[in-house]
Design an enzyme around this catalytic site. Structure first.
Site, PDB file in Angstrom:
ATOM      1  N   PHE A  29      46.485  41.861  47.412  1.00  0.00           N
ATOM      2  CA  PHE A  29      45.632  43.561  47.841  1.00  0.00           C
ATOM      3  C   PHE A  29      45.928  43.023  49.663  1.00  0.00           C
ATOM      4  CE2 PHE A  29      42.704  45.903  48.421  1.00  0.00           C
ATOM      5  CZ  PHE A  29      43.126  47.196  48.426  1.00  0.00           C
ATOM      6  N   SER A  97      45.935  37.101  42.860  1.00  0.00           N
ATOM      7  CA  SER A  97      45.085  37.911  42.353  1.00  0.00           C
ATOM      8  C   SER A  97      45.925  39.191  42.229  1.00  0.00           C
ATOM      9  CB  SER A  97      44.710  37.622  43.501  1.00  0.00           C
ATOM     10  OG  SER A  97      43.278  38.863  44.245  1.00  0.00           O
ATOM     11  N   MET A  98      45.792  40.615  42.685  1.00  0.00           N
ATOM     12  CA  MET A  98      46.318  41.550  42.612  1.00  0.00           C
ATOM     13  C   MET A  98      48.419  41.362  42.197  1.00  0.00           C
ATOM     14  SD  MET A  98      47.156  45.067  44.521  1.00  0.00           S
ATOM     15  CE  MET A  98      48.220  44.725  45.516  1.00  0.00           C
ATOM     16  N   ASP A 193      34.965  32.244  42.972  1.00  0.00           N
ATOM     17  CA  ASP A 193      35.705  33.609  43.187  1.00  0.00           C
ATOM     18  C   ASP A 193      34.727  34.121  44.286  1.00  0.00           C
ATOM     19  OD1 ASP A 193      37.230  35.321  43.648  1.00  0.00           O
ATOM     20  OD2 ASP A 193      38.468  34.659  42.164  1.00  0.00           O
ATOM     21  N   HIS A 223      38.901  31.985  45.641  1.00  0.00           N
ATOM     22  CA  HIS A 223      40.127  32.677  45.374  1.00  0.00           C
ATOM     23  C   HIS A 223      41.536  32.761  45.782  1.00  0.00           C
ATOM     24  CE1 HIS A 223      41.496  37.112  44.386  1.00  0.00           C
ATOM     25  NE2 HIS A 223      41.786  36.852  44.781  1.00  0.00           N
TER      26      HIS A 223
END
Length: 250
Positions: A29, A97-98, A193, A223
């Site tokens: 994202f 992530s996303m 994270d 992250h």
């Protein structure tokens, strides 16, 4: 959606032709393909065919992201999956992530894929809850969450608040169908994270129905682990995972 701004340098989709094992790699994202390119290059060096699509509204301008729905991101990765199927026999999907959320979304709907690799995947982020979002159009994007010094990620400086609502919708949809996932899975999670709570990865591991699943801790990355100190480990473990499954099926 027709984007109004040009694609930033380094944020273009990438494609590396290899053998008949395909790997779809999906960025996160507000990020771009820049973050996933090193992992994609490692996959290609291992002989695989690799495609890294640019998600709608990303890698251009925050105003483009503001006009984008989560369904468009799903369409992007479904199109990428079908693109690889044209030339590849076995297809794997990897996401950060996303991008990990979208990897899970694909696995829920396309069980014909051979396996998934998710890296600090997001299924529940309190900050993305519409009830917690500020009443304004844009918010300042947090700096890239990378432990390694002198390493940058190409992300937007501002994030449209509306886009957080779309991310929330995608996570909600994906979270509700996790039990439908049966494909082999490798779940990478950073000890620390500052963007996605590590408990997300634990929940994914315990909820998916895959028999072949393993959670892999990352002790030296935050992250954006694909650009951090554990990026070589991610590549080595992921390639071994793919080769192991390919040799078994072959």
């Amino acid at each position: 959606m027709a984007e109004r701004y040009p694609v930033m340098e380094g944020a273009e989709p990438f494609y590396f032709e290899g053998d008949d094992t395909g790997v779809l790699v999906i960025h996160g994202f507000t990020g771009s393909t820049q973050s996933m390119r090193p992992l994609g290059e490692s996959f290609h060096e291992a002989g695989f065919t690799v495609y890294g699509p640019r998600l709608a509204g990303h890698g251009t301008h925050p105003e483009d992201l503001e006009d984008t729905s989560w369904q468009e991101w799903c369409d992007n990765v479904e199109e990428g999956f079908r693109f690889l199927k044209e030339t590849c026999t076995d297809i794997y999907v990897a996401g950060l992530s996303m991008g990990g959320t979208l990897t899970l979304y694909l696995a829920e709907r396309m069980p014909e894929m051979k396996g998934i690799i998710v890296i600090n995947a997001a299924i529940e982020i309190p900050d993305a809850d519409p009830e917690h979002l500020p009443d304004q159009r844009f918010v300042q994007t947090a700096p890239p969450d990378i432990k390694k010094e002198i390493q940058q990620e190409a992300v937007y400086e501002q994030t449209p608040v509306k886009a957080y609502g779309e991310l929330y919708g995608l996570m909600l949809e994906t979270r509700s169908n996790l039990m439908d996932i049966t494909v082999p899975a490798r779940i990478f999670v950073s000890d620390v994270d500052h963007v996605v709570p590590p408990a997300n990865s634990e929940d994914i591991y315990h909820t998916i129905s895959s028999e072949n699943k393993r959670i892999i801790p990352m002790h030296d990355s935050y992250h954006t682990a694909v650009l951090d100190n554990d990026k070589e480990m991610i590549a080595i473990e992921s390639i071994a995972f793919i080769n192991g499954l390919t040799s078994t099926s072959g």
